[in-house]
Design a protein around this motif. Sequence first.
Motif, mmCIF file in Angstrom:
data_model
loop_
_atom_site.group_PDB
_atom_site.id
_atom_site.type_symbol
_atom_site.label_atom_id
_atom_site.label_comp_id
_atom_site.label_asym_id
_atom_site.label_seq_id
_atom_site.Cartn_x
_atom_site.Cartn_y
_atom_site.Cartn_z
ATOM 1 N N LEU A 1 0.833 -1.204 0.000
ATOM 2 C CA LEU A 1 0.000 0.000 0.000
ATOM 3 C C LEU A 1 0.865 1.251 0.000
ATOM 4 O O LEU A 1 0.574 2.223 -0.714
ATOM 5 N N GLU A 2 1.934 1.232 0.783
ATOM 6 C CA GLU A 2 2.828 2.393 0.840
ATOM 7 C C GLU A 2 3.584 2.590 -0.469
ATOM 8 O O GLU A 2 4.041 3.688 -0.771
ATOM 9 N N GLU A 3 3.717 1.525 -1.259
ATOM 10 C CA GLU A 3 4.362 1.627 -2.575
ATOM 11 C C GLU A 3 3.405 2.138 -3.648
ATOM 12 O O GLU A 3 3.791 2.312 -4.809
ATOM 13 N N GLY A 4 2.141 2.377 -3.275
ATOM 14 C CA GLY A 4 1.170 2.923 -4.216
ATOM 15 C C GLY A 4 0.310 1.902 -4.917
ATOM 16 O O GLY A 4 -0.374 2.220 -5.895
ATOM 17 N N ASN A 5 0.322 0.672 -4.446
ATOM 18 C CA ASN A 5 -0.542 -0.354 -5.033
ATOM 19 C C ASN A 5 -1.971 -0.190 -4.527
ATOM 20 O O ASN A 5 -2.188 0.140 -3.353
ATOM 21 N N THR A 6 -2.942 -0.434 -5.385
ATOM 22 C CA THR A 6 -4.339 -0.308 -4.982
ATOM 23 C C THR A 6 -4.847 -1.619 -4.397
ATOM 24 O O THR A 6 -4.293 -2.694 -4.661
ATOM 25 N N ILE A 7 -5.925 -1.518 -3.634
ATOM 26 C CA ILE A 7 -6.498 -2.717 -3.013
ATOM 27 C C ILE A 7 -7.037 -3.701 -4.067
ATOM 28 O O ILE A 7 -6.785 -4.908 -3.969
ATOM 29 N N PRO A 8 -7.773 -3.257 -5.118
ATOM 30 C CA PRO A 8 -8.213 -4.226 -6.135
ATOM 31 C C PRO A 8 -7.040 -4.940 -6.802
ATOM 32 O O PRO A 8 -7.114 -6.143 -7.077
ATOM 33 N N PHE A 9 -5.954 -4.209 -7.075
ATOM 34 C CA PHE A 9 -4.784 -4.819 -7.717
ATOM 35 C C PHE A 9 -4.137 -5.848 -6.796
ATOM 36 O O PHE A 9 -3.814 -6.962 -7.224
ATOM 37 N N ILE A 10 -3.962 -5.484 -5.523
ATOM 38 C CA ILE A 10 -3.334 -6.406 -4.569
ATOM 39 C C ILE A 10 -4.183 -7.671 -4.419
ATOM 40 O O ILE A 10 -3.663 -8.793 -4.418
ATOM 41 N N ALA A 11 -5.492 -7.477 -4.286
ATOM 42 C CA ALA A 11 -6.384 -8.625 -4.087
ATOM 43 C C ALA A 11 -6.394 -9.551 -5.296
ATOM 44 O O ALA A 11 -6.448 -10.778 -5.147
ATOM 45 N N ARG A 12 -6.303 -8.995 -6.496
ATOM 46 C CA ARG A 12 -6.436 -9.789 -7.722
ATOM 47 C C ARG A 12 -5.107 -10.384 -8.193
ATOM 48 O O ARG A 12 -5.057 -11.541 -8.613
ATOM 49 N N ARG B 1 -5.660 -1.855 6.194
ATOM 50 C CA ARG B 1 -5.350 -0.456 5.887
ATOM 51 C C ARG B 1 -5.977 0.495 6.904
ATOM 52 O O ARG B 1 -5.310 1.402 7.430
ATOM 53 N N ASP B 2 -7.260 0.289 7.206
ATOM 54 C CA ASP B 2 -7.962 1.185 8.120
ATOM 55 C C ASP B 2 -7.367 1.137 9.518
ATOM 56 O O ASP B 2 -7.205 2.178 10.182
ATOM 57 N N ARG B 3 -7.046 -0.058 9.969
ATOM 58 C CA ARG B 3 -6.479 -0.189 11.313
ATOM 59 C C ARG B 3 -5.083 0.427 11.370
ATOM 60 O O ARG B 3 -4.721 1.067 12.357
ATOM 61 N N PHE B 4 -4.310 0.246 10.308
ATOM 62 C CA PHE B 4 -2.969 0.838 10.267
ATOM 63 C C PHE B 4 -3.063 2.365 10.279
ATOM 64 O O PHE B 4 -2.280 3.040 10.965
ATOM 65 N N GLU B 5 -4.022 2.913 9.540
ATOM 66 C CA GLU B 5 -4.206 4.363 9.524
ATOM 67 C C GLU B 5 -4.600 4.875 10.911
ATOM 68 O O GLU B 5 -4.099 5.905 11.365
ATOM 69 N N TYR B 6 -5.502 4.140 11.591
ATOM 70 C CA TYR B 6 -5.935 4.542 12.932
ATOM 71 C C TYR B 6 -4.749 4.553 13.894
ATOM 72 O O TYR B 6 -4.541 5.518 14.641
ATOM 73 N N LEU B 7 -3.980 3.470 13.883
ATOM 74 C CA LEU B 7 -2.854 3.362 14.815
ATOM 75 C C LEU B 7 -1.765 4.384 14.491
ATOM 76 O O LEU B 7 -1.103 4.896 15.409
ATOM 77 N N THR B 8 -1.579 4.699 13.225
ATOM 78 C CA THR B 8 -0.601 5.720 12.844
ATOM 79 C C THR B 8 -1.041 7.087 13.356
ATOM 80 O O THR B 8 -0.234 7.852 13.897
ATOM 81 N N GLU B 9 -2.322 7.400 13.188
ATOM 82 C CA GLU B 9 -2.854 8.656 13.720
ATOM 83 C C GLU B 9 -2.708 8.708 15.234
ATOM 84 O O GLU B 9 -2.389 9.755 15.808
ATOM 85 N N MET B 10 -2.944 7.561 15.889
ATOM 86 C CA MET B 10 -2.836 7.514 17.343
ATOM 87 C C MET B 10 -1.391 7.730 17.791
ATOM 88 O O MET B 10 -1.134 8.417 18.798
ATOM 89 N N GLU B 11 -0.442 7.172 17.063
ATOM 90 C CA GLU B 11 0.971 7.366 17.412
ATOM 91 C C GLU B 11 1.361 8.833 17.259
ATOM 92 O O GLU B 11 2.100 9.380 18.095
ATOM 93 N N ASP B 12 0.866 9.470 16.200
ATOM 94 C CA ASP B 12 1.147 10.893 16.005
ATOM 95 C C ASP B 12 0.569 11.713 17.152
ATOM 96 O O ASP B 12 1.207 12.649 17.648
#
Length: 752
Positions: free
Chosen positions: A25-36, A54-65
Amino acid sequence: MDKLGLIARELGVSLEQVSRVVAMLEEGNTIPFIARYRKEMTGALDEVQLRDIRDRFEYLTEMEDRRESILSSIDEQGKLTDALKAQIMKAQTKQALEDLYLPYKRKKRTRAAVARDLGLEPLAELIRDQETPKSWLDSYLQQETVELDEAEALHRARDIVAEWISEDVVLKERIREICWGEGEIQTEVRKEFAAEKTKFEMYYQYSEPVRRIPAHRFLAVRRGEEEGILRFRIEVPKEAILEHIESGWLKSTKGEEEELKLAIQDGYQRLIAPSVEVEMRMRLKTEADEDSINVFGQNLKELLLAPLGGAKMILGIDPGFRSGSKWVVVDQTGKFLEKGVIFPTNGKHKLLEAEAILGKVLMSFPCDCICIGNGTASREVMQFVRNFLKRAGKEHIQPIFVNESGASIYSASDIAREEFPDLDLTFRGSISIARRFQDPLAELVKIDAKSIGVGQYQHDVNQTKLKRSLDEVVESCVNFVGVNLNTASASLLSYVSGLSKTMAKNIVSYRDQNGAFKTRKALLKVPRFGPKAFEQSAGFMRIPQGDNPLDQSAVHPENYPIVLKMAKDLQLTVEVLIGNEKALGSLDLSAYRTEKVGFLTLKDIVDELKKPGRDPRTAFIGAKFDENVQEIKDLAEGMELEGTVTNLTKFGVFVDLGVHQDGLVHLSEMADRFIKDASEVCGVGEVVKVRVLSVDVDRKRIALSMKTKGAGQANPTASKNFQSRPQEKKAPKTTGNMAVDLAALANKFKNR
């Protein structure tokens, strides 16, 4: 905090899977592409699991900030102790962080701050510690600058203690637990509406435990409050909470407790109770939003993936009374051909004129279907069309109702103006109706998903979260089906994995200037279309009858060499290999495994080669509406009818019977067996058979059942209240008939 490890434990996946997904995801890959196309990397995680990561990682990253920000702020104040830092570092939620930060947060000037400025903090400490304050007070009151008397000094000192109590992290969390577990939502009607019938009538005097109220009821209550019809409050066990606070703050071994008790009562009443109620309302709203958005997303998915009419010439009609019914003809590709207006509901002369116009149109254009929007005048126009086709001997032409939700939004949009700059917006709506039948997905992507009508209370939920969720549903559906690179609109292309709106427009512009794409590789000639965009999008775009037969399949270009090797090993051309199930079934897939391509991808390649470019959607089958039922007043209890499911909710489904008002099949009336969710039985767009339980013409409410006739008693809650209002507890009753008693018990638990 070990974010990746925490996510792995919470979601029940491996640390390696989480690490790889986050990296991609951080390399710019999309979720449909990764899944397929990256199943080996993820262990075949689906799109839902990928989004959860992705959502949980975003939440935890925001929490760390936020954690770093809080630590920095407290440190700047010189108040960051080792113990406090350890507590902050252990916090697992944003709420826990904010609770710890509260005492150090810059606040408006509070009553406690005023008391501190008056030098009363030592007195507050004496009250907190249940020490005798008399000697300190005597000394304080003798100062020339002090203008307070003893009672006022004590009162102001209690303000400080009350604030300390309200900032007790452990205490506040326990109070939240008590309120959530034992709290009750209570509503009442405002006096001025007491005698009126409104859509909130079932909530005029209503209560339900906080922990059990479903999303749709909470959102209904909240809307009733916002519209000024209801009052809504959360009742909590005040005495039990005060006892809990006292048990934590009062020391039984000390005698001076009167002032501390007063501070406890004030702290709870003035600071804790309002704060906790706000938090509970926010939590209820957040959970209701999440629940509802999930339902809306599922409804939208089923609507987008609805059966398609296919490549047929269509006469589309946007029905109307005074202004007439606007008609258009579109060809098999959706290209606009002709337009006009008929007035079949404005008297016999106009009806005959409409028949003459329709006859000429069908002589000039061999239409396969006549698609009529299901809005105002739809039943009248449908009856006219059916009668005309019968008299004209053209009964091979199929008249069909099409859900026109959002068609008016599209017709006035920039997209519609760009497509048809010279057409009146009413004709654009007719074109949308016709095309929507041909390919619902391709047409509906042009409309803001929120305007399609995907569920009750969709305007009451968090609009930012709703838009993100619905956009992701559209993206998922578009990439699941794939798009024809040479016919797809810019709107449709913009949802393809890896493409922005600008890229989509560039593709269409290049296609208009240079003609149809012959190969996927030609995409690299499109301005601003680089290798990364090609990697992410190419597999989802198809080119029927192109130069390379693999370009019409979902096989990614990066895997073409594997297919060429398969064909060579079988001594076949690629053209002969495609669709040759016998030859494909004889392959030993282990011979084609590489470092990047494993069995999962190879299996997908073979499956796709067996049926290349196959559309996963089914063919359209419409509901047959009863010609004798035109309006809600034509319905009668016991009628058995066909209808189309328009909406799924947590309490049942809404069904279009063709009377301009959808009927409700309550969850308890959907099946002869017990079900927890409406999606276990049907989905949006499906044709179902229903029986009318009751009709309320004044309130425009229709109660329906999908149960086999005689299979259990109808649920009176479903037919009267429609939203399963919880009933008062009564002593259990039995009939002596086990089957009936079990059915009644099942219904009871369904409504909990």
